[in-house]
Motif scaffolding. Structure first.
Motif, short mmCIF file in Angstrom:
data_model
loop_
_atom_site.label_atom_id
_atom_site.label_comp_id
_atom_site.label_asym_id
_atom_site.label_seq_id
_atom_site.Cartn_x
_atom_site.Cartn_y
_atom_site.Cartn_z
N ALA A 125 -5.20 7.93 2.04
CA ALA A 125 -6.47 7.21 1.93
C ALA A 125 -6.15 5.77 1.57
CB ALA A 125 -7.36 7.85 0.87
N GLU A 126 -6.77 4.85 2.29
CA GLU A 126 -6.52 3.43 2.07
C GLU A 126 -7.84 2.68 1.95
OE1 GLU A 126 -2.52 1.75 4.15
OE2 GLU A 126 -4.36 1.63 5.28
N GLN A 127 -7.84 1.67 1.08
CA GLN A 127 -8.99 0.79 0.98
C GLN A 127 -8.51 -0.63 1.22
OE1 GLN A 127 -10.95 0.68 -2.81
NE2 GLN A 127 -12.41 -0.85 -2.14
N ASP A 128 -9.19 -1.34 2.12
CA ASP A 128 -8.90 -2.74 2.39
C ASP A 128 -10.22 -3.49 2.38
OD1 ASP A 128 -7.73 -5.15 3.04
OD2 ASP A 128 -7.55 -4.69 5.17
N LYS A 129 -10.51 -4.14 1.27
CA LYS A 129 -11.78 -4.83 1.06
C LYS A 129 -12.93 -3.85 1.20
CE LYS A 129 -9.86 -9.26 2.32
NZ LYS A 129 -9.80 -10.34 3.26
N ASP A 130 -13.76 -4.00 2.22
CA ASP A 130 -14.92 -3.12 2.39
C ASP A 130 -14.71 -2.04 3.44
OD1 ASP A 130 -16.30 -4.53 0.46
OD2 ASP A 130 -17.24 -5.88 1.90
N GLN A 131 -13.46 -1.76 3.76
CA GLN A 131 -13.17 -0.72 4.75
C GLN A 131 -12.29 0.35 4.11
OE1 GLN A 131 -10.50 -1.31 8.27
NE2 GLN A 131 -12.41 -0.98 9.37
N TYR A 132 -12.65 1.60 4.41
CA TYR A 132 -11.95 2.75 3.86
C TYR A 132 -11.42 3.58 5.02
CZ TYR A 132 -14.85 1.24 -0.01
OH TYR A 132 -15.47 0.48 -0.96
N CYS A 133 -10.16 3.98 4.95
CA CYS A 133 -9.55 4.79 6.00
C CYS A 133 -8.97 6.06 5.39
CB CYS A 133 -8.44 4.02 6.71
SG CYS A 133 -9.02 2.61 7.66
N TYR A 134 -9.15 7.16 6.08
CA TYR A 134 -8.68 8.46 5.63
C TYR A 134 -7.99 9.17 6.78
CZ TYR A 134 -12.59 7.29 2.59
OH TYR A 134 -13.46 6.62 1.77
N TRP A 135 -6.90 9.85 6.48
CA TRP A 135 -6.21 10.69 7.45
C TRP A 135 -6.28 12.10 6.88
CZ3 TRP A 135 -5.12 5.73 6.46
CH2 TRP A 135 -4.90 4.88 7.53
N ILE A 136 -6.99 12.98 7.59
CA ILE A 136 -7.24 14.33 7.10
C ILE A 136 -6.64 15.34 8.08
CG2 ILE A 136 -9.00 16.00 6.42
CD1 ILE A 136 -10.91 13.54 6.10
N LYS A 137 -5.78 16.20 7.56
CA LYS A 137 -5.19 17.26 8.37
C LYS A 137 -6.03 18.52 8.21
CE LYS A 137 -0.85 19.70 9.10
NZ LYS A 137 0.54 19.83 8.62
N LYS A 138 -6.49 19.05 9.34
CA LYS A 138 -7.32 20.25 9.28
C LYS A 138 -6.47 21.45 8.88
CE LYS A 138 -10.68 23.11 11.58
NZ LYS A 138 -11.62 23.24 12.66
N GLY A 139 -6.97 22.17 7.88
CA GLY A 139 -6.27 23.35 7.40
C GLY A 139 -6.58 24.58 8.25
#
Length: 86
Positions: free
Chosen positions: A68-82
């Motif tokens: 999970a990353e935050q860059d100013k007002d943007q949030y990014c997530y990498w989710i692996k489906k279980g």
């Protein structure tokens, strides 16, 4: 130079930019439902509430939050489906 902890590959991209709570989380759940176990979903959001909501959702599911990353007002997530046992 890119961050080595950020996954370079993902199977589907969900751009939830501009959507307000609870839509980023709902769209994330819908996108994960379409993926096969082991596939990775990258989510981009601008709603600050997604930072908490998505992490809580993943912690209470069979899915794995790879990054999970935050860059100013943007949030990014990498989710692996279980693996879902029916």
């Amino acid at each position: 130079m890119s961050d080595p902890s950020v996954p370079e590959n993902y199977d589907e991209l969900l751009d939830a930019s501009g959507l307000n709570c609870p839509l980023p989380l709902l769209k994330t759940k819908q996108s994960l439902n379409k993926l096969a176990s082991g596939q990775v979903l990258k989510v981009i959001a601008t709603d600050a509430g997604s930072w908490r909501d998505i992490q809580v959702f993943v912690n209470n599911s069979v899915n794995e939050l790879l990054c999970a990353e935050q860059d100013k007002d943007q949030y990014c997530y990498w989710i692996k489906k279980g693996i879902v046992n029916d």
